[in-house]
Design an enzyme around this catalytic site. Structure first.
Site, PDB file in Angstrom:
ATOM      1  N   CYS A  79       8.185  -4.542 -56.119  1.00  0.00           N
ATOM      2  CA  CYS A  79       8.118  -5.766 -55.318  1.00  0.00           C
ATOM      3  C   CYS A  79       9.514  -6.316 -55.029  1.00  0.00           C
ATOM      4  CB  CYS A  79       7.272  -6.817 -56.020  1.00  0.00           C
ATOM      5  SG  CYS A  79       7.880  -7.302 -57.664  1.00  0.00           S
ATOM      6  N   HIS A  97       6.527 -11.709 -59.999  1.00  0.00           N
ATOM      7  CA  HIS A  97       6.363 -10.985 -58.741  1.00  0.00           C
ATOM      8  C   HIS A  97       7.350 -11.531 -57.711  1.00  0.00           C
ATOM      9  CE1 HIS A  97       4.367  -8.492 -55.825  1.00  0.00           C
ATOM     10  NE2 HIS A  97       3.843  -9.486 -55.158  1.00  0.00           N
ATOM     11  N   ASN A 136       3.283 -10.852 -48.665  1.00  0.00           N
ATOM     12  CA  ASN A 136       3.216 -10.011 -49.849  1.00  0.00           C
ATOM     13  C   ASN A 136       3.484  -8.557 -49.466  1.00  0.00           C
ATOM     14  OD1 ASN A 136       2.855  -9.312 -52.519  1.00  0.00           O
ATOM     15  ND2 ASN A 136       0.741  -9.993 -52.648  1.00  0.00           N
TER      16      ASN A 136
END
Length: 330
Positions: free
Chosen positions: A142, A276, A294
């Site tokens: 990520c 994250h 995302n």
């Protein structure tokens, strides 16, 4: 039919306490539909485990919907592609952000941030200063996506050029982070600065998503398309609002522990266990939400995006907010 009976009996004891109002036969039908929708195939041994995980996911969906409603949110939780994962599996594969240290934060101040001159409550840079939503797959990368996407956005805004950059280069070549086992945007920015640039996705394709493993660094300076001189850190939602409204997207770190079941709406119920990395691409101060991109594909959330409640540091949204500086075309 016999196998299904055994499968149901295996989880009956725990499931009955978790999903009191849903007959087990209905959950099994939901599980079968889930396997069809997401092309899931298991051997008989794994199917038992995956169904157990699915039953617990159904419980979590109920709990999360109730908790968000109690906090005044409008989030909807439901079945997603993660429904057959245990909490530990989801954390190991997708929640791999490395906490930022004090030395890695810049010293930017609110005085450097332009005031937004307009009166519009909604500003949305998706598709203006962003490339399409991507999918990190089974790699804990990520951080590499959030960093490369922020560089992309700054290049689109400052230089008027659009490149889809290579998170794979960051995963394999930035040795200050840990590849598929996690990393940090600031370290990725410093890698790009230190090594002179970053390649495009086309030149250095993303391959770690399938197996969850990184290979050997093969970056070539002759293929670098963008470089940068540094980055800045924002420290509050007020600063974020000013920057996003006046300038463009920002990279952030967040608590995404409850995002595995998110399907839409404005999420209000969220913790502050930062794990994250994503990108804020818009804000609506009247409707009360941040729009966040995302890296779990367009099939997740609202076509790859999530909305987080505005003004209450939802999910720890202010923990690590950055944008890059001095982006240059090579």
């Amino acid at each position: 039919m016999l196998y299904q009976t055994v499968l149901l009996a295996t989880v009956a004891a725990t499931a009955s306490a978790n999903v009191q109002d849903t007959p087990m036969e209905n959950i099994k039908m939901m599980f079968d539909q889930f396997k069809t929708d997401f092309a899931k195939k298991y051997d008989e041994s794994e199917e038992v485990t995956r169904f157990q995980n699915f039953v617990h996911t159904v419980r979590k969906i109920r709990e999360r919907n109730a908790a968000d409603k109690a906090k005044g949110g409008s989030a909807q939780h439901g079945i997603t592609k993660f429904a057959d994962l245990s909490a530990d599996e989801f954390k190991a594969r997708y929640l791999t952000y490395v906490p930022v240290t004090g030395a890695e934060r810049s010293n930017s101040t609110a005085a450097k941030i332009p005031n937004y001159p307009g009166k519009e409550s909604l500003v949305d840079w998706a598709g203006v200063y962003t490339t399409p939503v991507k999918d990190q797959g089974y790699c804990g990368s990520c951080w590499a996506f959030a960093a490369s996407e922020q560089i992309e956005s700054e290049a689109m805004r400052e230089l008027g050029v659009t490149y889809t950059l290579s998170p794979q280069q960051l995963v394999e070549c930035d040795k200050t982070s840990m590849g598929c086992n996690g990393g940090l945007q600031e370290r990725a920015y410093n890698y790009v600065k230190r090594n002179g640039g970053i390649e495009t996705e086309e030149a250095y394709p993303y391959t770690s998503g399938a197996a969850g493993e990184e290979g050997t660094c093969s970056a070539q300076s002759s293929k670098f398309v963008l470089g940068l001189t540094g980055y800045e850190t924002l420290k509050s939602e007020a600063d974020m609002t000013s920057y996003v409204k006046s300038t463009g997207p920002v990279s952030i770190a967040i608590d995404a522990s409850t995002w595995s079941t998110y399907t839409g709406g404005i999420l209000s119920d969220c913790g502050h266990d930062i794990n994250h990395a994503v990108q804020v691409v818009g804000v609506d101060t009247d409707a009360g939400y941040w729009k966040v991109r995302n890296s779990w594909s367009e099939a997740w959330g609202e076509s790859g995006y999530i909305r987080l409640a505005y003004g209450q540091d939802t999910c720890g949204i202010t923990y690590d907010v950055t944008y890059v500086t001095g982006v240059k075309k090579l």
